[in-house]
Scaffold this active site. Sequence first.
Site, PDB file in Angstrom:
ATOM      1  N   CYS A  63       0.601  -1.431  -0.047  1.00  0.00           N
ATOM      2  CA  CYS A  63       0.059   0.143  -0.123  1.00  0.00           C
ATOM      3  C   CYS A  63       0.872   1.345   0.169  1.00  0.00           C
ATOM      4  O   CYS A  63       0.159   2.372   0.205  1.00  0.00           O
ATOM      5  CB  CYS A  63      -0.856  -0.465   1.390  1.00  0.00           C
ATOM      6  SG  CYS A  63      -2.248  -1.128   1.282  1.00  0.00           S
ATOM      7  N   SER A  64       2.025   1.365  -0.734  1.00  0.00           N
ATOM      8  CA  SER A  64       2.664   2.706  -0.275  1.00  0.00           C
ATOM      9  C   SER A  64       2.980   3.034  -1.813  1.00  0.00           C
ATOM     10  O   SER A  64       2.690   3.987  -2.000  1.00  0.00           O
ATOM     11  CB  SER A  64       4.454   2.205   0.196  1.00  0.00           C
ATOM     12  OG  SER A  64       4.934   0.824  -0.862  1.00  0.00           O
TER      13      SER A  64
ATOM     14  N   TYR B 296       9.109 -12.509 -14.389  1.00  0.00           N
ATOM     15  CA  TYR B 296       8.604 -11.827 -13.840  1.00  0.00           C
ATOM     16  C   TYR B 296       6.988 -12.607 -14.421  1.00  0.00           C
ATOM     17  O   TYR B 296       6.345 -12.617 -13.642  1.00  0.00           O
ATOM     18  CB  TYR B 296       8.286 -10.618 -14.804  1.00  0.00           C
ATOM     19  CG  TYR B 296       7.183  -9.977 -13.937  1.00  0.00           C
ATOM     20  CD1 TYR B 296       6.652  -8.872 -12.395  1.00  0.00           C
ATOM     21  CD2 TYR B 296       6.295  -9.045 -14.849  1.00  0.00           C
ATOM     22  CE1 TYR B 296       5.813  -8.299 -12.469  1.00  0.00           C
ATOM     23  CE2 TYR B 296       4.799  -8.843 -14.445  1.00  0.00           C
ATOM     24  CZ  TYR B 296       4.897  -8.726 -12.801  1.00  0.00           C
ATOM     25  OH  TYR B 296       3.302  -7.629 -12.534  1.00  0.00           O
TER      26      TYR B 296
END
Length: 289
Positions: free
Chosen positions: A11-12, A156
Amino acid sequence: MAPQIVLITGCSSGIGLASATRLALDNDHRYIVIATVISISERAELMTAVGDALDKTVFIKVLDVTDDENIYSVVDNVIKTHGRIDVLINVAGVIFLGIPEQMPREKIDLMFSVNVMGAMRLTQAVLPHMKERRAGKIIAVTSSLAKQGRPYCDFYCATKFAIEGFFESLAAGLRPFDIRICLVEPARVATRMDDHVCACVREMLNDDEIDEIDRRHLEHMHRMMKVSKKSSAEKVAKAIVERCLEEEKPALRHLLKDKVGCEEMAKYCSDLTGERSIAGNLKRLGYSS
């Protein structure tokens, strides 16, 4: 009706920040958000975004998804404090692009530790509680790259394929417990992660020793990235709320592409040989069909 208790990772910034903010500022106060960041120093943007809702409808906690002890401690604390966890939203993620044979082991390990094992271990931590209650939703923000791999995003993409395999496998067995799994698959989103992707491509192009074929591919990718469309983190957060939280029985997958993009993806996925996907990726690298 009592508000839903929602635990969110990452959540940063980006999608995690947008999701936590949207839920915390919900006009009908339908949610209590436990928004997690990897360290206290990473909470400033979230605190600004939620404003007066801080410590009312949103509570910030430190959570490193690569730390099992930290995971179980946070989950236990949320249950003891709020009585339950209704929703887990797995957002935390990292990405590195590179020439596949040159990708350092530590970067590969970090992507799998955060993107795969972090979400798996958090899910393991909340499942006993949700199964006992016979209720819950577990949401994973993956990527459209979980549907079709891309060159130079190899590792990824592997993490996103892996986590989708895990959650798809879980989904049917959890339905009789009234636990729903949702996979939210955004395309390109304007976030710090996207900025990092662009920086990775530029860094590879600055390497004088890469093969001329790789360089040609990367130069074409770089040109395309400059003009390709990007969604916003807020649009993804809106989709999470409307498609997963507000729906009583949401579907498993939510591909966030326009109609043309969805039709294109359907063609790739329906081809069991995989050749359509390779042709599409070759086109993205600058080869004519």
